[in-house]
Design an enzyme around this catalytic site. Sequence first.
Site, PDB file in Angstrom:
ATOM      1  N   GLU A  80      43.788  80.862  64.386  1.00 13.71           N
ATOM      2  CA  GLU A  80      45.004  81.292  63.675  1.00 13.71           C
ATOM      3  C   GLU A  80      45.121  80.506  62.368  1.00 13.71           C
ATOM      4  O   GLU A  80      45.087  79.264  62.360  1.00 13.71           O
ATOM      5  CB  GLU A  80      46.268  81.102  64.522  1.00 13.71           C
ATOM      6  N   ASP A 100      43.684  72.961  54.577  1.00 15.95           N
ATOM      7  CA  ASP A 100      43.366  74.314  54.139  1.00 15.95           C
ATOM      8  C   ASP A 100      42.406  74.980  55.132  1.00 15.95           C
ATOM      9  O   ASP A 100      41.316  74.443  55.391  1.00 15.95           O
ATOM     10  CB  ASP A 100      42.718  74.194  52.751  1.00 15.95           C
ATOM     11  N   ASP A 141      52.164  83.349  53.207  1.00 15.55           N
ATOM     12  CA  ASP A 141      53.042  83.244  52.034  1.00 15.55           C
ATOM     13  C   ASP A 141      52.674  84.354  51.040  1.00 15.55           C
ATOM     14  O   ASP A 141      51.513  84.455  50.646  1.00 15.55           O
ATOM     15  CB  ASP A 141      52.857  81.880  51.354  1.00 15.55           C
ATOM     16  N   LYS A 160      54.718  86.137  42.448  1.00 18.64           N
ATOM     17  CA  LYS A 160      54.423  86.278  41.009  1.00 18.64           C
ATOM     18  C   LYS A 160      52.946  86.626  40.803  1.00 18.64           C
ATOM     19  O   LYS A 160      52.075  86.043  41.456  1.00 18.64           O
ATOM     20  CB  LYS A 160      54.735  84.967  40.278  1.00 18.64           C
ATOM     21  N   ASP A 206      55.864  90.898  56.352  1.00 20.79           N
ATOM     22  CA  ASP A 206      57.137  91.603  56.170  1.00 20.79           C
ATOM     23  C   ASP A 206      57.326  91.928  54.693  1.00 20.79           C
ATOM     24  O   ASP A 206      58.389  92.346  54.283  1.00 20.79           O
ATOM     25  CB  ASP A 206      58.304  90.709  56.630  1.00 20.79           C
ATOM     26  N   THR A 263      56.544  85.788  65.824  1.00 16.49           N
ATOM     27  CA  THR A 263      56.473  84.510  65.095  1.00 16.49           C
ATOM     28  C   THR A 263      57.853  84.205  64.503  1.00 16.49           C
ATOM     29  O   THR A 263      58.704  85.071  64.390  1.00 16.49           O
ATOM     30  CB  THR A 263      55.435  84.533  63.950  1.00 16.49           C
ATOM     31  N   ARG A 264      58.004  82.958  64.082  1.00 18.14           N
ATOM     32  CA  ARG A 264      59.264  82.498  63.500  1.00 18.14           C
ATOM     33  C   ARG A 264      59.624  83.295  62.235  1.00 18.14           C
ATOM     34  O   ARG A 264      60.751  83.724  62.041  1.00 18.14           O
ATOM     35  CB  ARG A 264      59.091  81.020  63.145  1.00 18.14           C
ATOM     36  N   TYR A 265      58.619  83.525  61.362  1.00 20.20           N
ATOM     37  CA  TYR A 265      58.890  84.253  60.118  1.00 20.20           C
ATOM     38  C   TYR A 265      59.213  85.711  60.374  1.00 20.20           C
ATOM     39  O   TYR A 265      60.042  86.301  59.683  1.00 20.20           O
ATOM     40  CB  TYR A 265      57.700  84.117  59.151  1.00 20.20           C
ATOM     41  N   GLU A 266      58.551  86.275  61.357  1.00 23.69           N
ATOM     42  CA  GLU A 266      58.823  87.672  61.681  1.00 23.69           C
ATOM     43  C   GLU A 266      60.272  87.815  62.160  1.00 23.69           C
ATOM     44  O   GLU A 266      60.985  88.747  61.761  1.00 23.69           O
ATOM     45  CB  GLU A 266      57.856  88.116  62.781  1.00 23.69           C
TER      46      GLU A 266
END
Length: 233
Positions: free
Chosen positions: A62, A114, A136, A140, A172, A210-213
């Site tokens: 992951e 990384d 992320d 821009k 998302d 997931t947390r972001y989802e």
Amino acid sequence: MKTLENIQGSRIYGRRHGKPLKKASAERFEKYFPLYNIELDDDGLLEPAALFDQACSEYWLEIGFGKGEHLVAQAKANPDIGFMGCEPFVNGVSGLIDHMEKEQVTNIRFFMDDARLLMDALPENSLSRAFILFPDPWRKKRHYKRRVVSPGNVAVLSTLLKSRSELRIGTDHHDYCRWILARMMENPEFDWMSDGPDDWHVRPDDWPETRYEKKALEQGRRSAYMTFIRKAK
Ligand SMILES: C[S@@+](CC[C@H](N)C(=O)[O-])C[C@H]1O[C@@H](n2cnc3c(N)ncnc32)[C@H](O)[C@@H]1O
């Protein structure tokens, strides 16, 4: 050995530190970091089997696991598989360690840097599945080159993933979704598994949230759940 105090920089564009860790989490970090942290040798090669105490049937990766909710849920559901997770954010790794201890999961090793450094050290055909969940978006245009789903990373994943194995990518972010599909379509080694928009807007049962989802859903944003198959080699 890397500790909280001497983390080296690399090609990381996000945060590496957040709020100071709470006492209990800091203690868990100091205790478990040396046990589960992946160190790359000077020869730059990493044999996944050498990371785990148990014999593993497969190895899954992951990239950018955040605080590790998905990684821990997968590891708990698949105890025979060896999981490797990459996350440069110290508070993320600490979150993972907290979840691992709570869920009594030991089949995860993490790399606090990384993901590309780890990917470059892995042997070809060493992975049976990979996940990039809610990377992320770097909105821009001048920052697009920072996106983890890049032609270079997709090409490396195509060599690391075994024939017919899955790469799962979630987002998302509408524009990044289009970017991801474009990057995946231009690589001839992957097929996108989709019968239509309905299926990729529904999270598969074996794809833990997931947390972001969750955050996106709370803010009214729908997510895309894309599964790509590495073509037969
Ligand atoms: C938006 S967060 C999503 C976290 C988690 N996957 C989720 O869905 O809750 C993206 C994560 O990717 C990590 N990340 C960014 N660049 C990375 C890189 N080059 N290698 C590994 N992780 C990276 C960030 O630190 C961040 O935690």
